[in-house]
Write a protein that holds these residues in place. Structure first.
Motif, PDB file in Angstrom:
ATOM      1  N   SER A   1      62.367  31.389  52.404  1.00  0.00           N
ATOM      2  CA  SER A   1      60.847  31.540  53.497  1.00  0.00           C
ATOM      3  C   SER A   1      61.529  30.309  54.495  1.00  0.00           C
ATOM      4  CB  SER A   1      59.787  31.104  53.089  1.00  0.00           C
ATOM      5  OG  SER A   1      59.691  29.684  52.527  1.00  0.00           O
ATOM      6  N   GLN A   2      60.835  30.475  56.100  1.00  0.00           N
ATOM      7  CA  GLN A   2      61.072  29.885  57.003  1.00  0.00           C
ATOM      8  C   GLN A   2      60.679  28.342  56.804  1.00  0.00           C
ATOM      9  OE1 GLN A   2      62.978  30.180  59.852  1.00  0.00           O
ATOM     10  NE2 GLN A   2      63.550  32.026  58.822  1.00  0.00           N
TER      11      GLN A   2
ATOM     12  N   PRO B   1      67.124  35.409  49.625  1.00  0.00           N
ATOM     13  CA  PRO B   1      66.764  34.671  50.932  1.00  0.00           C
ATOM     14  C   PRO B   1      65.530  33.628  50.569  1.00  0.00           C
ATOM     15  CG  PRO B   1      65.614  36.829  50.760  1.00  0.00           C
ATOM     16  CD  PRO B   1      66.505  36.734  49.811  1.00  0.00           C
TER      17      PRO B   1
ATOM     18  N   GLU C   1      65.201  39.870  53.370  1.00  0.00           N
ATOM     19  CA  GLU C   1      64.569  38.586  54.171  1.00  0.00           C
ATOM     20  C   GLU C   1      63.251  38.594  53.278  1.00  0.00           C
ATOM     21  OE1 GLU C   1      65.391  39.811  59.162  1.00  0.00           O
ATOM     22  OE2 GLU C   1      63.556  40.917  58.004  1.00  0.00           O
ATOM     23  N   ARG C   2      62.846  37.372  53.534  1.00  0.00           N
ATOM     24  CA  ARG C   2      61.380  36.937  52.823  1.00  0.00           C
ATOM     25  C   ARG C   2      60.318  37.241  53.461  1.00  0.00           C
ATOM     26  NH1 ARG C   2      62.473  33.733  48.031  1.00  0.00           N
ATOM     27  NH2 ARG C   2      60.144  33.254  47.001  1.00  0.00           N
ATOM     28  N   ARG C   3      59.412  37.992  53.063  1.00  0.00           N
ATOM     29  CA  ARG C   3      58.619  38.291  53.953  1.00  0.00           C
ATOM     30  C   ARG C   3      57.033  37.348  53.898  1.00  0.00           C
ATOM     31  NH1 ARG C   3      56.357  44.314  51.992  1.00  0.00           N
ATOM     32  NH2 ARG C   3      54.961  44.007  54.061  1.00  0.00           N
TER      33      ARG C   3
ATOM     34  N   HIS D   1      66.733  43.300  55.220  1.00  0.00           N
ATOM     35  CA  HIS D   1      67.042  42.735  56.869  1.00  0.00           C
ATOM     36  C   HIS D   1      67.147  43.641  57.901  1.00  0.00           C
ATOM     37  CE1 HIS D   1      69.537  40.478  59.758  1.00  0.00           C
ATOM     38  NE2 HIS D   1      69.196  38.981  59.165  1.00  0.00           N
ATOM     39  N   SER D   2      67.007  43.366  58.998  1.00  0.00           N
ATOM     40  CA  SER D   2      66.739  44.444  60.063  1.00  0.00           C
ATOM     41  C   SER D   2      68.482  45.001  60.181  1.00  0.00           C
ATOM     42  CB  SER D   2      66.422  43.486  61.404  1.00  0.00           C
ATOM     43  OG  SER D   2      67.277  42.587  61.792  1.00  0.00           O
TER      44      SER D   2
END
Length: 265
Positions: free
Chosen positions: A140-141, A138, A172-174, A199-200
């Motif tokens: 980042s945003q 993944p 997911e990237r934290r 990922h959730s």
């Protein structure tokens, strides 16, 4: 038939259509049918036909996999399509940084060639190697906003469609980090500490895959293909693989993570 239409038909008959190569912009009569680029550009691709290192897939001598820390790796192995040279750097820049979406299909076709080679390498007369699903590294945003897409996800998506293997976002990237190309090997490894998380919906999706198999065909172990664009030190893919393997342990699920990257630096 109108005169102009007639003349156009004659012209097309005596002058075969001309295509433009995506990578060099030369006009040629015919493109490579498999990659859709000219034969001259095709011949310059630095394919990794037989990696020197059986772990990271490097095409030349590999000091990384002989280090003591290499014993802690979480991936089974990595395989890459090409060696990362100046030409490949430009192709990736066109796709990743300049938003030339036409390169996505080309790079994915090249990635698929490495996947086919990997499948052939691990399959023998007594064992059929099979990937259960594909996931990807993944971004980042911040990176997603900058580029508008995740290059690894795009490549994985095309490979998923072509090979008919489910694509599942598992990670997911934290946090956001500066570009890895600006860092030393030690800095890359340190920077990957705690950067990824599941990922959730990852655990449920992994359970769904397992439940889709009957008891007689349940895979032992479950095999995940992790896709990224470039393998340099392996710190990114190994950080991702550690998270996936921890999830497998928590579910009492035997799990192997294989890595497929477009280029090996």
């Amino acid at each position: 038939m109108k005169w102009q239409t007639f003349m156009n038909s004659v012209h097309q008959f005596i002058s075969p259509p001309v295509d433009t190569c995506l990578t060099c912009n030369k006009r040629v009569k015919q493109l490579n049918t498999s990659l859709a680029i000219c034969e001259e550009c095709t011949r310059t691709i630095p394919w990794i036909a037989k990696p020197r290192c059986g772990v990271c897939g490097r095409h030349i001598g590999c000091p990384d996999c002989t280090r003591p820390a290499a014993a802690q790796r979480a991936i089974v192995c990595n395989r890459s399509s090409v060696a990362y040279n100046a030409q490949m750097r430009e192709w990736l820049a066109q796709y990743k940084y300049r938003g030339n979406e036409r390169y996505a299909e080309l790079l994915a076709k090249m990635l698929e060639r490495a996947y086919t080679g990997m499948k052939r390498e691990f399959t023998n007369t007594h064992f059929k190697w099979k990937i259960d699903f594909i996931t990807f590294v993944p971004v980042s945003q911040v990176r997603l906003s900058e580029r508008g897409f995740n290059q690894a996800e795009m490549l994985g998506s095309i490979l998923s469609r072509k090979q008919r293997i489910p694509l599942i976002p598992l990670l997911e990237r934290r946090r956001h980090t500066v570009k890895q190309s600006f860092k030393s090997r030690h800095e890359r490894i340190q920077d990957m500490q705690g950067i990824f998380q599941l990922h959730s919906s990852a655990v449920q999706r992994m359970k769904d895959v397992l439940n889709s198999y009957s008891s007689s065909t349940s895979p032992l172990p479950l095999r995940i293909l992790l896709v990224d664009d470039i393998y340099t030190t392996g710190s990114t893919v190994n950080a991702c693989a550690h998270i996936l393997k921890e999830a497998g342990l928590s579910l009492n699920m035997p799990l192997e993570v294989y890595c497929l990257t477009w280029a090996r630096s």
